[in-house]
Design a protein around this motif. Structure first.
Motif, PDB file in Angstrom:
ATOM      1  N   LEU A 117      -3.097   8.363  -2.850  1.00 33.64           N
ATOM      2  CA  LEU A 117      -4.039   7.660  -1.996  1.00 33.64           C
ATOM      3  C   LEU A 117      -4.733   6.548  -2.777  1.00 33.64           C
ATOM      4  CD1 LEU A 117      -4.846   8.002   0.948  1.00 33.64           C
ATOM      5  CD2 LEU A 117      -6.974   9.055   0.119  1.00 33.64           C
ATOM      6  N   PHE A 118      -5.176   6.891  -3.972  1.00 27.93           N
ATOM      7  CA  PHE A 118      -5.927   5.927  -4.763  1.00 27.93           C
ATOM      8  C   PHE A 118      -5.078   4.698  -5.062  1.00 27.93           C
ATOM      9  CE2 PHE A 118      -7.954   4.026  -8.356  1.00 27.93           C
ATOM     10  CZ  PHE A 118      -9.303   4.280  -8.154  1.00 27.93           C
ATOM     11  N   GLY A 151      -2.347   3.772  -3.594  1.00 28.03           N
ATOM     12  CA  GLY A 151      -1.966   3.094  -2.363  1.00 28.03           C
ATOM     13  C   GLY A 151      -3.060   2.178  -1.870  1.00 28.03           C
ATOM     14  N   VAL A 152      -4.282   2.697  -1.818  1.00 31.34           N
ATOM     15  CA  VAL A 152      -5.392   1.892  -1.304  1.00 31.34           C
ATOM     16  C   VAL A 152      -5.606   0.687  -2.203  1.00 31.34           C
ATOM     17  CG1 VAL A 152      -7.880   1.879  -0.929  1.00 31.34           C
ATOM     18  CG2 VAL A 152      -6.497   3.795  -0.121  1.00 31.34           C
ATOM     19  N   LEU A 153      -5.563   0.933  -3.493  1.00 36.00           N
ATOM     20  CA  LEU A 153      -5.790  -0.165  -4.425  1.00 36.00           C
ATOM     21  C   LEU A 153      -4.734  -1.246  -4.250  1.00 36.00           C
ATOM     22  CD1 LEU A 153      -7.677  -0.699  -7.056  1.00 36.00           C
ATOM     23  CD2 LEU A 153      -5.462  -0.506  -8.172  1.00 36.00           C
ATOM     24  N   ALA A 157      -2.943  -1.828  -1.665  1.00 33.52           N
ATOM     25  CA  ALA A 157      -3.121  -2.490  -0.374  1.00 33.52           C
ATOM     26  C   ALA A 157      -4.229  -3.534  -0.465  1.00 33.52           C
ATOM     27  CB  ALA A 157      -3.463  -1.450   0.685  1.00 33.52           C
ATOM     28  N   LEU A 158      -5.328  -3.153  -1.109  1.00 32.09           N
ATOM     29  CA  LEU A 158      -6.428  -4.097  -1.284  1.00 32.09           C
ATOM     30  C   LEU A 158      -5.951  -5.347  -2.019  1.00 32.09           C
ATOM     31  CD1 LEU A 158      -9.554  -1.955  -2.209  1.00 32.09           C
ATOM     32  CD2 LEU A 158      -9.241  -3.453  -0.237  1.00 32.09           C
ATOM     33  N   GLY A 217       0.826  -1.207   0.000  1.00 36.58           N
ATOM     34  CA  GLY A 217       0.000   0.000   0.000  1.00 36.58           C
ATOM     35  C   GLY A 217       0.853   1.248   0.000  1.00 36.58           C
ATOM     36  N   GLY A 263       1.089   4.074  -2.877  1.00 34.44           N
ATOM     37  CA  GLY A 263       0.851   5.485  -2.622  1.00 34.44           C
ATOM     38  C   GLY A 263       2.020   6.333  -3.069  1.00 34.44           C
ATOM     39  N   LYS A 271      -4.382  12.776  -4.030  1.00 34.17           N
ATOM     40  CA  LYS A 271      -5.458  11.855  -4.415  1.00 34.17           C
ATOM     41  C   LYS A 271      -4.902  10.677  -5.213  1.00 34.17           C
ATOM     42  CE  LYS A 271      -9.646  11.466  -7.055  1.00 34.17           C
ATOM     43  NZ  LYS A 271     -10.315  11.987  -8.231  1.00 34.17           N
TER      44      LYS A 271
END
Lengths: 276, 223, 219, 334, 442
Positions: free
Chosen positions: C13-14, C16-18, C20-21, A12, A16, C10
């Motif tokens: 974040l996008f 990163g979250v993706l 991580a998922l 993650g 990011g 943004k």
């Protein structure tokens, strides 16, 4: 679960971080590209025929966005396409009459005198030898240089004669430059009646070498009445494309050499020529 | 375009291998037998459908600048899932044959290409159909190629010998040059069929993705 | 259209979250398939051992002695036992001499160190050419399918591999026919033949050199 | 009336039957089939030698190859609706050369498959005679070599006499250890190998015929053979126990066949003399490299195919300056 | 310059077939009832008509006057009436304006030019003017106005005059007979041309297969300070560039003229016409033409007046014994094929040739097998095979890169091509397309 957690966090964070880098790079190295070029290009037919005078559809799209070209320059676009592009660019499209090519000769193998030609099967090469070895100095040689040049397959060689299919022709004018005898003209699509002859010779001289030449008998001129549908040009009659005649003229005038024909019927192979 | 068309286009008209010439790496490398082709095709189809669904789902919220990395992440995830599942549950022989190619699906341009060209512009339903059609077309092409090569090499199909007397294998077909030769013949045959069809209908055939300056297939149609 | 707004946080974040998922999903699948994969691998080794060793009742996959051959290659020996008695060894080596990469060769050995059975467990040789040396594959024909006859159980024959049976490794490695010795090499697959021969020799020789250690088992 | 009667009747040409064409209007007697059949004629000594050494088997292979090449060519012409071309002799020549590249004991289906590879894959798919970038026969040979490595590398041992009962197989001399081959055998053709690579004398005779008819450029065989001789000669001097003498290298392994009949194939070799020299040198160097360091004992086919691929490039760099060329005038018409 | 002539690269050795007519003396063609004189007989601008229908003209009277510097006047071939001014098939297949004269049978000379006996002391300008007035063009085939070649432009000098007696074209013997029978005129004409150029000497180049002509001219030449140079037999020895190279060793750069290497080349027949114009005061109204071919009944060399139709010429030689495949104006290598018997003898018609069916070269455009024969024989050292393929693919830019503009259209490549490809036609096409492109750029 700790391995999963490590994976989630590390990947993650990496994601990011990379996202941020992409953002920064995108901002720093941003290139101003007018997205309308892409948009216009999508609306174009993609034929790349060069009929607009540009090096291809993309180039034409650039030209339109830069306002050095107008959508109606594209010969392939339907009027609807032109309107779509104009709307997209926010300009007013001009109505342009669609043009189709006309090969001004119907001297096919049966109806003309020709000598035995031996050499390259290409009009522009053949014309270098005995001027193409056709009895008439002005007639279609029938080796299909125009058909080769046509990106739309609208010209067919039938009986050593180039025949235009008006429904397939989009008016890109590629064939006009290809013809060594300068036989091909662009006529308004609305005009269906043409004089299929381009020889300025005297009638008798023409008849000697071609049964289907226009001998300027003026029957069609008379049949068309007072309205200047047909123009007399020396020993040749021409259609007045400013004021084209109706299709009925062909029947009415009963052209003795069948040089006066309808383009649509000519393409369909309806004419036999003169059998004397 | 109707739903059926979305589905069928990938089978023939826009077949990813035989028309668009995408995904050449797996096409050439794994099609030494029909079985391998089938396995690779099905694996790619699964990834393709999965990525199409997800990409289509999130298409409206993906920022344009990072859409490619996002697609790559999604595709890579699906590929890894398929890899793990195959390793766990698929027959060992199949996994042995395809093992090194499965991770390569990540960079198979068909998958990324459909994500970028189709799924990111269309709804989920259409994207599933598109993925299924494209995947089936890919599988079909791979099985056809693999089957042809296998048959020409040893007279067998799906590892079953059809001609019992065939004892000497023709190894040209199973080796890389054979892959190129057979693919080339397939493409030629495909074009020949399309040209004949176009001639019958008096239209000109223009292969997808080729511009008019690079080939003269349209001319061939007209003569 | 117009100037594009780039919202850097943004984007980060996008992605990163993706990511991580995706990582979460993968770790879940990885964990849940881990046992199946392990079983698969074990089954594979066991199947191979079953092919090269006489019938055994222990788990040779758990009793391993790793030795070095005189070329310095690590040779893994699996010990096969029946009712506690050692009945044979299975040597495994990865030779780098293959035509297109590593070839893993497994050799079943008698207690006196003579070769019993040779199989190749992993290779990337040219199909039809190198694999003629390495594969033991039963060719099914359409007639078999029509008749629906039972497949004969056991190891499929391979002339090139079966040649080594009952031979003991000498001091020189087996050379192929073309080089003036007796190993049955395949024309066009000289390199593969040579590599397999070399691997069998390495295992056999290492076994002979370490018979005493092997006879003691892994304990 | 009486006046015209007394005049002799003068026959005048009929203008309608006069052909118009571009100059020149006369031509030397050359045509493609003449060239092809002379090459076929040049193959005859080698064919006879093959028959002498391998007997009826050689005739069978040659016949199968020629017939299958011609039939496949005509079948293809039918399929793509072209006029028949077998009369130009190129398919016959391809068939003979293909046969010369096969073992005397080659089964019939190898001949047919070879014909297919040569005619369809090597020639027609590129557009037929004149358009193929690679020598069709070598395409077939290499295709078969990759396809059936075992079959294509074991050779029948030659023995004088037409009828043979027992056939022994042997390796090509280059596959044997140095010192086992005798010069006399190599020269006459008493060595293992494909039909066309056994008798050095017959091949050289064919080559001389080709040179005499000016069908090949001498630069190709001379450069090819010369470079192989020099390179293998150096290697032989350095290590005589592992490398054959250069003489054996030149006379065996299909090198003479390749140098006189394959590398000189007009379609796939450069047009200029300078280019031919480069081409021959390249072939020789690659052959030597493959023989000395590669896994194949021969390598002529691969060398020629590789140089075939370079032919357009060689043609490009070997263009000579036109008569009256000066740098200033280039590209400008006055 | 008596050193051995240089041999140019390439060339071919066609069967010269000159024996058919080489021993036939030149005969004067009888007067015809009418002549059709084609207006445009020279390279450059067509002359301007000065007569009209119904006018009476005498032999040698002006029919049309030069319309510019690169243009020559036209004179009446006989006395008679202008019947009509109409179109007549020209050698290139296109009908071109021509003047038909009905002969009155008198064949009476009109007021021709003043005879210049003492040309050795006449100024070069006056001689040049006379050459122009007499309407003399290059009679070897090209039809380039002779006076233009005699007038070097500013900054260019001429040091060598070469008279082309090579006659390398097979079949043609007109020049050969001229040299044999009118050697005095040839040499005198040469000397006049040299004087017009301000030179003291000149070279006459003759192929070695005409030893009698060489011997005959050598005898006379010495009196005029002219040299005779035997040349090796090799087609196209008579091509300007090859001839200059053989005699002087100079290479004419591509796209340049002989004058750029200080040479002027004129034909033997031109020299005779010059001698006629200066010494006898006669304009160019007739020429010696070989009528020959395997199917011709009695091949021979004839002196025809301009405007003689080919059909009449063929009647003189007894017609044909069988239907020929081709009718040519000029030689078999560079002549122009005709489809009509109405074409007429022009100033540059060196031969009327009937090619029999068995020797006619018909082009079939078999695929090029890259045998390289064309490369070997190309006297300009270019790659005919590659260029022709470029042209077939309509890649004229490639053709230009391959120096197609250097091609002299000698036809050697097509002559040797075993695939019977129309190479020469491809080059002609390429040159025209490239020149059109260049013009467009300008």
């Amino acid at each position: 679960m700790s391995i999963a957690l490590i994976a989630i966090i590390s990947v993650g964070v990496l994601g990011g971080f990379l996202g941020v880098i992409i953002g920064i790079v995108a901002k720093v190295f941003a290139v101003e590209v007018d997205e309308r070029i892409e948009g216009v290009n999508d609306l174009l037919p993609g034929a790349n025929c060069g009929g607009c005078g540009f090096a291809g559809c993309t180039d034409f799209a650039k030209g339109m966005v830069a306002e050095s070209a107008t959508p109606d320059q594209c010969p392939v676009c339907s009027s609807e396409d032109v309107k779509n592009i104009a709307d997209y660019l926010g300009i007013v499209a001009e109505e342009k009459e669609k043009k189709v090519a006309v090969v001004r000769c119907v001297g096919d193998a049966k109806n003309t005198v020709r000598s035995l030609y031996n050499g390259v099967r290409d009009c522009r090469s053949a014309v270098l030898v005995a001027s193409g070895a056709k009895g008439c100095d002005y007639g279609c040689l029938g080796f299909g240089s125009c058909a080769d040049a046509c990106p739309f397959g609208a010209i067919e060689i039938r009986d050593a004669l180039a025949v235009v299919h008006p429904d397939l022709c989009v008016g890109c004018e590629n064939c006009v430059a290809a013809c060594p005898k300068d036989l091909i003209i662009m006529a308004p699509a609305s005009a269906d009646v043409h004089v299929y002859c381009n020889s300025p010779e005297k009638g008798a001289a023409k008849r000697k070498v071609c049964k289907t030449a226009c001998i300027a008998c003026r029957k069609c001129v008379k049949a068309s009445g007072e309205e200047d549908h047909m123009l007399v040009d020396g020993f040749l009659i021409r259609t007045n494309y400013e004021n084209p005649p109706a299709a009925e003229l062909v029947e009415a005038s009963a052209c003795p050499t069948t040089a006066l024909r309808q383009a649509s019927k000519q393409a369909a192979g309806a004419y036999e020529g003169v059998s004397e | 375009m109707s739903a059926t068309k979305e589905f069928t286009k990938g089978l023939w008209k826009d077949n990813s291998v035989l028309v668009l010439l995408l995904g050449m790496c797996p096409t050439l490398a794994v099609t030494s037998s029909a079985t391998n082709g089938l396995g690779m095709g099905v694996a790619t189809m699964c990834v393709l459908m999965g990525s199409n669904i997800v990409v289509s789902f999130i298409r409206s919220i993906v920022p344009k600048k990072i859409r490619i990395p996002v697609y790559i992440v999604i595709i890579a995830t699906f590929v890894t899932i398929v890899d793990l599942l195959m390793q766990a549950y698929a027959p060992t022989a199949l996994y042995d044959a395809l093992g090194i190619f499965i991770p390569l699906i990540v960079v198979n341009c068909i998958v990324l290409g459909r994500a970028e060209a189709f799924a990111s512009k269309n709804g989920v339903g259409k994207s599933i159909l598109d993925g299924l059609g494209m995947g089936l077309g890919f599988t079909f092409a791979l099985v056809a190629l693999g089957g042809t090569r296998e048959f020409l090499a040893s007279g067998s199909l799906f590892e079953v010998k059809l001609i019992p007397g065939w004892t000497t294998d023709f190894m040209l077909m199973t080796s890389a040059p054979g892959a190129f030769i057979i693919l080339g013949l397939f493409l030629a045959g495909m074009n020949a069929l399309n040209i004949r069809k176009a001639k019958r209908e008096r239209t000109s055939y223009k292969p997808a993705g080729l511009d008019c300056n690079s080939c003269n297939i349209c001319d061939m149609t007209e003569k | 259209m117009g100037a594009q707004e780039i919202n850097i946080p943004k984007l980060g974040l996008f992605l990163g979250v993706l990511a991580a998922l995706a990582a979460g999903l993968l770790s879940f699948i990885s964990t849940s398939t881990a046992s199946a994969i392990k079983l698969n691998l074990q089954a594979k080794t066991n199947r191979a051992l079953g092919q090269v060793l006489p019938e055994f009742d222990n788990t040779p996959g758990e009793e391993i002695i790793t030795l070095r051959s005189d070329l310095g290659w690590p040779v893994k020996f699996y010990i096969g036992r029946k009712s506690g008695e050692i009945i044979g060894y299975a040597g495994e080596v990865i030779t780098p001499e293959g035509f297109s990469g590593d070839i893993t060769v497994m050799v079943g050995l008698e207690l006196d160190g003579s070769v019993r059975t040779v199989i190749v467990t992993a290779n990337t040789e040219t199909p039809g050419l190198g694999t003629a040396i390495t594969d033991r594959k039963v060719q099914k024909t359409i007639m078999d399918l029509i008749k629906g006859g039972e497949q004969v159980a056991g190891l499929a024959p391979n002339t090139y591999l079966d040649w080594y049976a009952d031979k003991k490794a000498g001091s020189d490695r087996w050379n192929i026919v073309k080089e003036g010795s007796a190993v049955n090499g395949k024309t066009g697959a000289t390199i593969t033949s040579r590599a397999v021969g070399g691997a069998v020799h390495a295992i056999g020789k290492t076994c002979l050199a370490n018979l005493i250690q092997l006879s003691k088992g892994a304990e | 009336m009486s006046e015209t009667d007394s005049k002799p009747i003068i026959q005048m040409p009929d203008p309608a039957k006069l052909v118009v064409s571009n100059s020149p209007h006369i031509r030397s007697g050359e045509n493609i089939s003449k060239i092809m059949f002379i090459v076929v004629g040049a193959m005859l000594p080698a064919c006879i030698a093959a028959v002498l050494f391998f007997g009826l088997a050689a005739i069978k292979v040659l016949l199968f190859c020629v017939v299958s090449c011609v039939l496949i060519e005509e079948g293809w012409n039918k399929l793509v609706k072209r006029r028949p071309t077998w009369k130009d002799g190129s398919a016959i020549l391809t068939g003979i050369l293909l046969g010369m590249n096969l073992n005397a004991g080659a089964p019939w289906w190898i001949c047919i498959l070879g014909g297919f590879l040569a005619i369809i894959l090597g020639k027609q798919l590129y557009g037929g005679l004149g358009s193929n970038p690679f020598n069709p026969v070598l395409v077939a040979r290499v295709g078969l070599l990759i396809g059936f490595p075992e079959l294509m590398t074991t050779w029948d041992k030659p023995a004088l006499g037409i009828m043979k009962i027992d056939v022994l197989t042997t390796a090509t001399p280059l596959g044997l250890a140095p010192g086992e081959t005798f010069v006399k055998d190599v020269l006459l053709g008493n060595t293992g190998g494909c039909l066309g690579e056994t008798s050095a004398i017959a091949l050289v005779a064919g080559g001389i015929i080709l040179l005499a008819f000016k069908l090949i450029k001498w630069q190709v065989p001379v450069a090819f053979l010369g470079s192989v001789f020099v390179i293998t000669g150096i290697a032989h001097v350095i290590s005589p126990e592992t490398v054959h003498s250069p003489f054996i290298h030149v006379c065996t392994g299909g090198l003479l066949l390749g140098a006189f009949f394959m590398a000189t194939d007009m379609v796939t070799s450069p047009m200029t003399r300078k280019g031919a020299l480069i081409f021959g040198l390249g072939c020789g160097v690659i052959t030597s490299v493959i023989r000395l360091w590669g896994t194949y004992p021969e390598g002529v086919s691969f060398a020629i195919l590789f140089m075939n691929a370079l032919t357009p490039l060689i043609d490009r760099v070997s263009i000579s300056k036109p008569f009256g060329y000066t740098v200033l005038e280039k590209g400008g018409a006055v | 310059m008596s050193e051995k002539p240089r041999k140019f690269k390439g060339g071919v050795h066609p069967n010269d077939s000159k024996a058919l007519s080489a021993l036939k003396p030149i005969q004067d063609a009888p007067l015809l009832e009418s002549y059709k004189v084609i207006m445009h007989q020279n390279i450059g601008a067509p002359p301007e008509l000065v007569v009209k229908k119904g006018d009476e003209v005498k032999k040698g009277d002006l029919l049309a006057k030069a319309s510019g510097f690169v243009s020559v006047p036209l004179h009446a071939p006989t006395s008679g009436t202008i019947k009509m001014i109409d179109k007549c098939p020209g050698p290139t297949g296109i009908s071109i304006p021509s003047i038909e004269i009905t002969a009155d049978g008198e064949d009476e000379w009109g007021d021709t030019f003043e005879v210049i006996r003492d040309w050795k002391n006449t100024g070069s300008e006056q001689l040049k003017q006379r050459v122009w007035d007499a309407g003399i063009v290059g009679m070897g085939g090209a039809g380039f106005p002779a006076h233009v070649k005699l007038s070097p432009p500013e900054g260019k000098t001429v040091d060598t005059l070469i008279i082309n007696g090579a006659e390398c074209e097979p079949y043609l013997t007109a020049d050969h007979r001229l040299m044999l029978e009118q050697g005095e005129d040839v040499v005198q004409g040469t000397a006049i041309l040299a004087r017009a150029l301000g030179l003291k000497s000149a070279v006459i180049g003759i192929e070695e297969n005409k030893p009698d002509a060489i011997a005959a001219l050598q005898e006379i030449a010495a009196n005029y300070g002219v040299e005779v140079q035997p040349l090796p037999v090799n087609y196209p020895q008579g091509a300007e560039r090859q001839l200059i190279y053989a005699i002087t060793g100079r290479e004419v750069p591509i796209g340049k003229l002989p004058m750029d290497v200080h040479c002027v080349v004129q034909n033997v027949a031109t020299a005779v016409a010059v001698a006629d114009a200066v010494v006898k005061g006669r304009p160019s109204i007739e020429r010696v033409t070989t009528v020959t071919g395997k199917s011709v009944v009695e091949p021979g060399n004839w002196r025809f007046r301009l405007g003689t139709p080919v059909s009449k010429a063929l009647e003189l030689v007894g017609g044909v014994s069988e239907q020929p495949a081709k009718l040519l104006l000029g030689g078999p290598m560079m002549g122009i094929a005709q489809s009509s018997l109405d074409v007429t003898v022009m100033k540059n018609t060196s031969g009327i040739l009937l090619i029999a069916k068995d020797e006619a070269s018909l082009y079939t455009s078999e695929p090029c097998i890259r045998c390289g024969r064309c490369v070997e024989c190309c006297p300009m050292n270019i790659l005919p095979a590659t260029i022709s393929q470029a042209v077939e693919n309509k890649r004229f830019d490639w053709a230009e890169d391959l120096n197609v503009l250097a091609c002299i259209e000698c036809g050697s490549c097509s002559y040797v091509c075993p695939s019977h490809r129309p190479l020469n036609q491809h080059f002609k096409r390429a040159k025209i397309e490239i020149q059109a492109q260049l013009r467009k750029k300008k």
